[in-house]
Design a protein around this motif. Structure first.
Motif, PDB file in Angstrom:
ATOM      1  N   GLU A 172       0.816  -1.216   0.000  1.00 40.03           N
ATOM      2  CA  GLU A 172       0.000   0.000   0.000  1.00 40.03           C
ATOM      3  C   GLU A 172       0.848   1.263   0.000  1.00 40.03           C
ATOM      4  OE1 GLU A 172      -2.479  -0.490   3.379  1.00 40.03           O
ATOM      5  OE2 GLU A 172      -3.759  -2.011   2.455  1.00 40.03           O
ATOM      6  N   THR A 173       2.064   1.176   0.521  1.00 39.67           N
ATOM      7  CA  THR A 173       2.884   2.381   0.679  1.00 39.67           C
ATOM      8  C   THR A 173       3.967   2.532  -0.386  1.00 39.67           C
ATOM      9  OG1 THR A 173       4.317   1.190   2.244  1.00 39.67           O
ATOM     10  CG2 THR A 173       2.492   2.482   3.162  1.00 39.67           C
ATOM     11  N   ASP A 174       4.364   1.435  -1.015  1.00 38.42           N
ATOM     12  CA  ASP A 174       5.423   1.487  -2.034  1.00 38.42           C
ATOM     13  C   ASP A 174       4.872   0.920  -3.336  1.00 38.42           C
ATOM     14  OD1 ASP A 174       7.661   1.377  -3.618  1.00 38.42           O
ATOM     15  OD2 ASP A 174       8.972   0.550  -2.063  1.00 38.42           O
ATOM     16  N   ARG A 175       4.199   1.777  -4.126  1.00 40.43           N
ATOM     17  CA  ARG A 175       3.527   1.307  -5.324  1.00 40.43           C
ATOM     18  C   ARG A 175       4.517   0.814  -6.383  1.00 40.43           C
ATOM     19  NH1 ARG A 175      -0.967  -0.305  -4.013  1.00 40.43           N
ATOM     20  NH2 ARG A 175      -1.638  -0.261  -6.175  1.00 40.43           N
ATOM     21  N   GLN A 176       5.685   1.439  -6.463  1.00 44.74           N
ATOM     22  CA  GLN A 176       6.679   1.011  -7.449  1.00 44.74           C
ATOM     23  C   GLN A 176       7.132  -0.412  -7.150  1.00 44.74           C
ATOM     24  OE1 GLN A 176       7.523   2.594 -10.193  1.00 44.74           O
ATOM     25  NE2 GLN A 176       8.894   0.930 -10.808  1.00 44.74           N
ATOM     26  N   TRP A 177       7.377  -0.690  -5.878  1.00 43.07           N
ATOM     27  CA  TRP A 177       7.761  -2.051  -5.473  1.00 43.07           C
ATOM     28  C   TRP A 177       6.637  -3.030  -5.783  1.00 43.07           C
ATOM     29  CZ3 TRP A 177       5.373  -5.149  -1.760  1.00 43.07           C
ATOM     30  CH2 TRP A 177       6.040  -6.321  -1.422  1.00 43.07           C
ATOM     31  N   PHE A 178       5.418  -2.624  -5.494  1.00 43.07           N
ATOM     32  CA  PHE A 178       4.274  -3.512  -5.690  1.00 43.07           C
ATOM     33  C   PHE A 178       4.081  -3.861  -7.160  1.00 43.07           C
ATOM     34  CE2 PHE A 178      -0.370  -4.009  -6.363  1.00 43.07           C
ATOM     35  CZ  PHE A 178      -0.534  -5.194  -5.663  1.00 43.07           C
ATOM     36  N   ARG A 179       4.357  -2.909  -8.056  1.00 40.49           N
ATOM     37  CA  ARG A 179       4.172  -3.170  -9.483  1.00 40.49           C
ATOM     38  C   ARG A 179       5.204  -4.156 -10.035  1.00 40.49           C
ATOM     39  NH1 ARG A 179       2.348   2.384  -9.685  1.00 40.49           N
ATOM     40  NH2 ARG A 179       4.488   3.132  -9.831  1.00 40.49           N
ATOM     41  N   GLN A 180       6.310  -4.345  -9.310  1.00 39.12           N
ATOM     42  CA  GLN A 180       7.387  -5.195  -9.819  1.00 39.12           C
ATOM     43  C   GLN A 180       7.563  -6.496  -9.049  1.00 39.12           C
ATOM     44  OE1 GLN A 180       9.003  -4.502 -12.630  1.00 39.12           O
ATOM     45  NE2 GLN A 180       7.742  -2.648 -12.805  1.00 39.12           N
ATOM     46  N   CYS A 181       7.073  -6.573  -7.818  1.00 37.63           N
ATOM     47  CA  CYS A 181       7.317  -7.759  -7.004  1.00 37.63           C
ATOM     48  C   CYS A 181       6.522  -8.947  -7.546  1.00 37.63           C
ATOM     49  CB  CYS A 181       6.969  -7.504  -5.538  1.00 37.63           C
ATOM     50  SG  CYS A 181       5.211  -7.394  -5.201  1.00 37.63           S
ATOM     51  N   ILE A 182       7.002 -10.137  -7.266  1.00 39.59           N
ATOM     52  CA  ILE A 182       6.375 -11.371  -7.737  1.00 39.59           C
ATOM     53  C   ILE A 182       6.191 -12.293  -6.545  1.00 39.59           C
ATOM     54  CG2 ILE A 182       6.696 -13.434  -9.162  1.00 39.59           C
ATOM     55  CD1 ILE A 182       8.325 -11.762 -11.084  1.00 39.59           C
ATOM     56  N   LEU A 183       5.006 -12.837  -6.406  1.00 44.86           N
ATOM     57  CA  LEU A 183       4.820 -13.866  -5.388  1.00 44.86           C
ATOM     58  C   LEU A 183       5.678 -15.060  -5.782  1.00 44.86           C
ATOM     59  CD1 LEU A 183       0.963 -13.644  -4.784  1.00 44.86           C
ATOM     60  CD2 LEU A 183       2.787 -12.734  -3.357  1.00 44.86           C
ATOM     61  N   ALA A 184       6.475 -15.564  -4.845  1.00 46.34           N
ATOM     62  CA  ALA A 184       7.478 -16.578  -5.152  1.00 46.34           C
ATOM     63  C   ALA A 184       6.842 -17.855  -5.700  1.00 46.34           C
ATOM     64  CB  ALA A 184       8.289 -16.889  -3.901  1.00 46.34           C
ATOM     65  N   ASN A 185       7.627 -18.583  -6.497  1.00 51.50           N
ATOM     66  CA  ASN A 185       7.139 -19.845  -7.056  1.00 51.50           C
ATOM     67  C   ASN A 185       6.691 -20.793  -5.953  1.00 51.50           C
ATOM     68  OD1 ASN A 185       7.899 -18.724  -9.453  1.00 51.50           O
ATOM     69  ND2 ASN A 185       9.435 -20.267  -9.985  1.00 51.50           N
ATOM     70  N   SER A 186       7.473 -20.848  -4.875  1.00 49.81           N
ATOM     71  CA  SER A 186       7.143 -21.763  -3.779  1.00 49.81           C
ATOM     72  C   SER A 186       5.842 -21.378  -3.084  1.00 49.81           C
ATOM     73  CB  SER A 186       8.287 -21.783  -2.761  1.00 49.81           C
ATOM     74  OG  SER A 186       8.472 -20.487  -2.185  1.00 49.81           O
ATOM     75  N   PHE A 187       5.428 -20.114  -3.241  1.00 53.98           N
ATOM     76  CA  PHE A 187       4.163 -19.635  -2.674  1.00 53.98           C
ATOM     77  C   PHE A 187       3.007 -19.965  -3.624  1.00 53.98           C
ATOM     78  CE2 PHE A 187       0.926 -16.395  -1.936  1.00 53.98           C
ATOM     79  CZ  PHE A 187       0.849 -16.336  -0.551  1.00 53.98           C
ATOM     80  N   CYS A 188       3.252 -19.830  -4.924  1.00 57.05           N
ATOM     81  CA  CYS A 188       2.177 -19.994  -5.909  1.00 57.05           C
ATOM     82  C   CYS A 188       1.917 -21.446  -6.293  1.00 57.05           C
ATOM     83  CB  CYS A 188       2.516 -19.207  -7.178  1.00 57.05           C
ATOM     84  SG  CYS A 188       2.637 -17.425  -6.929  1.00 57.05           S
ATOM     85  N   GLU A 189       2.950 -22.264  -6.309  1.00 58.82           N
ATOM     86  CA  GLU A 189       2.801 -23.629  -6.814  1.00 58.82           C
ATOM     87  C   GLU A 189       1.781 -24.467  -6.038  1.00 58.82           C
ATOM     88  OE1 GLU A 189       6.898 -24.670  -6.834  1.00 58.82           O
ATOM     89  OE2 GLU A 189       7.156 -24.222  -8.979  1.00 58.82           O
ATOM     90  N   PRO A 190       1.728 -24.404  -4.704  1.00 55.37           N
ATOM     91  CA  PRO A 190       0.692 -25.170  -4.006  1.00 55.37           C
ATOM     92  C   PRO A 190      -0.724 -24.744  -4.406  1.00 55.37           C
ATOM     93  CG  PRO A 190       2.394 -24.483  -2.463  1.00 55.37           C
ATOM     94  CD  PRO A 190       2.655 -23.766  -3.752  1.00 55.37           C
ATOM     95  N   VAL A 191      -0.890 -23.454  -4.719  1.00 52.72           N
ATOM     96  CA  VAL A 191      -2.203 -22.960  -5.148  1.00 52.72           C
ATOM     97  C   VAL A 191      -2.537 -23.514  -6.529  1.00 52.72           C
ATOM     98  CG1 VAL A 191      -3.588 -20.913  -5.652  1.00 52.72           C
ATOM     99  CG2 VAL A 191      -1.917 -20.867  -3.778  1.00 52.72           C
ATOM    100  N   LEU A 192      -1.568 -23.458  -7.444  1.00 52.01           N
ATOM    101  CA  LEU A 192      -1.804 -23.993  -8.786  1.00 52.01           C
ATOM    102  C   LEU A 192      -2.042 -25.499  -8.745  1.00 52.01           C
ATOM    103  CD1 LEU A 192       0.836 -21.962 -10.858  1.00 52.01           C
ATOM    104  CD2 LEU A 192      -1.633 -21.581 -10.721  1.00 52.01           C
ATOM    105  N   ASP A 193      -1.303 -26.199  -7.877  1.00 53.04           N
ATOM    106  CA  ASP A 193      -1.526 -27.644  -7.733  1.00 53.04           C
ATOM    107  C   ASP A 193      -2.985 -27.923  -7.376  1.00 53.04           C
ATOM    108  OD1 ASP A 193       1.164 -28.067  -8.209  1.00 53.04           O
ATOM    109  OD2 ASP A 193       1.689 -28.412  -6.108  1.00 53.04           O
ATOM    110  N   ARG A 194      -3.459 -27.188  -6.389  1.00 50.13           N
ATOM    111  CA  ARG A 194      -4.832 -27.400  -5.929  1.00 50.13           C
ATOM    112  C   ARG A 194      -5.837 -26.995  -7.003  1.00 50.13           C
ATOM    113  NH1 ARG A 194      -8.327 -30.408  -3.821  1.00 50.13           N
ATOM    114  NH2 ARG A 194      -9.904 -29.457  -2.481  1.00 50.13           N
TER     115      ARG A 194
END
Length: 697
Positions: free
Chosen positions: A321-343
């Motif tokens: 909410e406070t650092d919009r430039q960072w937010f536009r470039q950051c990526i949720l890590a693969n290890s965070f996303c993969e369990p969601v995609l698996d499900r």
């Protein structure tokens, strides 16, 4: 220039070869000629409509019969019909039937179906399908909701419909022949500027997705078509920016925010309402049921500069909410996303058994994250080569509202997953989209409605008995990461918005009349007394908004701060410097809404004097000193009284007004006493807000 076309056709206009039952005469219209057919079908219950659709249509008819939709009834808080109908709950047939119900109660013979953009305009046209016979296209009446649900009988000729589009061709002749003009807002405003449509011929404007109508261009359109009645249809109650819709009545409601704080806000009051939560209560429901299936992993991890970094969920949201430039470039890590995609893939595989074409929508955090998810999806056999990607740097639709190749492939089941960044919203219509995967920040109910609403349209098949039967045709599933905190928002989405009306609540017609406030006498500039028909539920410190209209019909607002309740029907107020006529509408407001902005001083600050060891506001000091100089006192209840204790207001409103004016004049003469301790401090509310903010730091 404009081209008028039908879906899949190049002809200028749908021309029905049958002759109409009678020629259109001056003052008559296609809709007035055939309105009795639709009304009779409704009243005699011969349609295939759901009860709520019938109820909504009868409400429109009732408003038309009572003259509530006549253009001269347009005001800041009324004059349009406002119907709130949830996604997948049958809004289309209400839109199509409305001109017939109001055919004898509007002034012009033509109707405009107004959409906010080309995509939505195309959606309206899709619901009037055509078929080809030789080289011509004709209405495919059996597929029109009007005929399909029994509102019109097969022998009733259809209206002639013109879709207005910005292509090179002539249009004036075809516009004059059409009964319905289907157009998007931006193109219509261009036609208005060029005076290309006769406003006197348009008797009704039906606005689809009408929560957009707060925009200035809509108001310009409504002003141009000043003889048209207005009907607003939408599934969205609140705009994100809080701007009010024109000619719609609002009420003050209390709502609980995420932090538990109770706040007041203005909310539009529908003339008819049927939400998706209402749809779920039906047996069977008319939309899919919906279930929540979160995935888990160790830690809340974000990829920064090629490396994974773990955050707490709270720290991530604060930084986002406070650092919009960072937010536009950051990526949720693969290890965070993969369990969601698996499900999510597991759920989609279950739903696609037996060759059922269910599909999945994935919402990404930003464009880099969307592109990363697209690569990750290729690791799954089910998804390999079958995942579409759309974001703001790509074209979702062309200038005519036609879907891009990516969306077209998704609609055709060539792509079975669609990754987007805030691009799948209004106009998206794929009933077999049944799995939603939000891998993003989602904090508001509006975002939840937009995202989850895309997957709840009903398809052929049964309704599951429980939320664990993921194979069921009509069970939508939301799959996300537990750490994103979407579970609570999902529950709010299922339950619906809970808001308690505290002002102008319409539980009974009598209650509404009793709480409608208006001035019972002219208000004179500079006076401290305001005469009003009801002081019910008003108290000292409340803000009162009084509305009136100038000679050209422009709305004007005045804001009064209530200083005392003098008695039933009389308020002591801080004066304004304008005369306000009797019968002007008044309403209690949660805060002062300024139509124009001028700097008056620092909001929430007051000058304090340090006198006899205590801080006293400058305002209170001047008032008390003026009262003393006039030979009065302020009693223990804070009221102005004579020295013998008799209250000044007990001597009647005229004397009380004179006394207040004299005290106000005297207060202007008061000089600040010499002291080194004159200071400016925040008031209590701002102090509490500052303390609350500092605790979060």
């Amino acid at each position: 220039m404009v081209k008028l076309s039908a879906v899949g056709a190049t002809s200028l206009l749908w021309v029905q070869p049958q002759k109409r039952s009678s020629p259109i005469m001056t003052g008559s219209s296609y809709f007035s000629q055939h309105s009795s057919i639709v009304i009779k079908s409704l009243v005699e219950d011969k349609t295939k409509l759901y009860p709520h659709q019938k109820e909504g249509l009868l409400k429109i008819l009732d408003m038309g019969v009572k003259g509530e939709l006549l253009p001269e009834r347009r005001r800041g808080d009324g004059g349009a019909a406002f119907l709130l109908v949830g996604v997948g709950c049958g809004k289309t047939v209400i839109l199509q039937a409305t001109p017939y119900l109001l055919g004898s109660h509007v002034r012009g013979r033509q109707v405009i179906f107004l959409s906010d953009n080309c995509t939505l305009r195309q959606r309206v046209m899709d619901d009037f399908p055509t078929k080809k016979a030789g080289k011509q296209y004709f209405p495919d009446q059996g597929k029109w909701p009007l005929y399909k649900y029994g509102l019109l009988n097969p022998g009733t000729p259809p209206p002639q419909i013109a879709e207005l589009k910005p292509e090179i061709n002539t249009y004036k002749f075809s516009i004059d022949k059409a009964d319905i003009l289907v157009v998007n807002r931006q193109f219509l405003i261009n036609l208005v500027k060029n005076v290309a449509i006769d406003p006197q011929k348009v008797g009704l404007i039906v606005v689809d997705e009408a929560h957009h109508s707060a925009a200035a261009t809509y108001r310009a359109i409504f002003n141009y078509f000043n003889q048209a009645s207005l009907v607003f249809l939408t599934g969205t109650r609140h705009r994100g920016d809080g701007e009010p819709l024109p000619f719609v009545k609002y009420e003050i409601v209390e709502e609980e925010e995420e932090n538990g704080r109770i706040v007041t806000k203005r909310a539009p009051r529908p003339n008819f309402e049927f939400t998706i939560q209402d749809a779920w209560k039906l047996d069977p429901p008319i939309i899919k049921k919906i279930a929540f299936s979160p995935a888990r992993s160790e830690g809340f991890k974000v990829e920064e500069d090629g490396e994974e970094r773990e955050y707490t969920a709270q720290d991530f949201f604060i930084k986002a909410e406070t650092d919009r430039q960072w937010f536009r470039q950051c990526i949720l890590a693969n290890s965070f996303c993969e369990p969601v995609l698996d499900r999510a893939v597991e759920v989609l595989e279950l739903k696609r058994q037996e060759k059922r074409p269910h599909r999945m929508i994935i919402r990404a955090l930003n464009i880099p994250h969307a592109e990363r998810l697209h690569k990750l999806c290729q690791n799954y056999d089910l998804l390999k080569g079958r995942v579409g990607l759309i974001h703001s740097q790509m074209d979702e639709y062309d200038s005519e509202g036609r879907p891009s190749d990516v969306l077209e492939k998704f609609y055709k089941d060539e792509y079975i997953a669609l990754i987007h960044v805030s691009m799948v919203g209004e106009g998206f219509n794929e009933p077999y989209a049944s799995v939603s995967v939000p891998l993003c920040v989602m904090r508001s109910i509006q975002k939840a409605e937009q995202e989850f609403g895309r997957i709840i349209r009903k398809v052929e098949g049964g309704i599951p008995e429980n939320d664990a039967d993921f194979k069921a045709e009509n069970l939508a599933v939301v799959v996300t990461h537990e750490a994103l905190g979407i579970a609570e928002l999902f529950e709010k989405f299922k339950a619906g918005e809970e808001a308690t009306a505290i002002e102008d609540d319409l539980e009974e017609e009598q209650a509404e009349v009793g709480r409608s406030r208006f001035l019972t006498d002219d208000y004179h500039a500079g006076h401290n007394l305001l005469h009003i028909n009801s002081t019910d539920r008003l108290e000292k410190g409340d803000q009162l908004t009084v509305k009136t209209y100038d000679s050209e019909g422009r709305e004007k607002r005045y804001y009064f701060s209530v200083e005392e309740i003098i008695g039933e029907g009389t308020l002591q107020v801080a004066p304004v410097e304008e005369n306000i006529p009797k019968d002007s509408l008044a309403r209690k407001s949660s805060n002062i809404e300024n139509s124009s902005t001028q700097f008056k001083g620092h909001v929430g600050l007051e000058w304090y004097l340090f006198i006899d060891g205590e801080y006293v506001t400058l305002t209170d000091y001047c008032k008390k000193e003026a009262v003393r100089r006039k030979g009065f006192k302020i009693d223990e209840n804070g009221e102005i009284a004579r020295l013998d204790g008799k209250k000044i207001k007990d001597f009647g409103p005229e004397l009380y007004q004179l006394a207040l004016e004299g005290i106000a004049r005297e207060a202007e003469k008061i000089e600040i006493p010499y002291t080194k301790l004159v200071s400016c401090r925040p008031d209590r509310e701002k102090e509490d807000l500052q303390k609350s903010y500092l605790k979060k730091k």
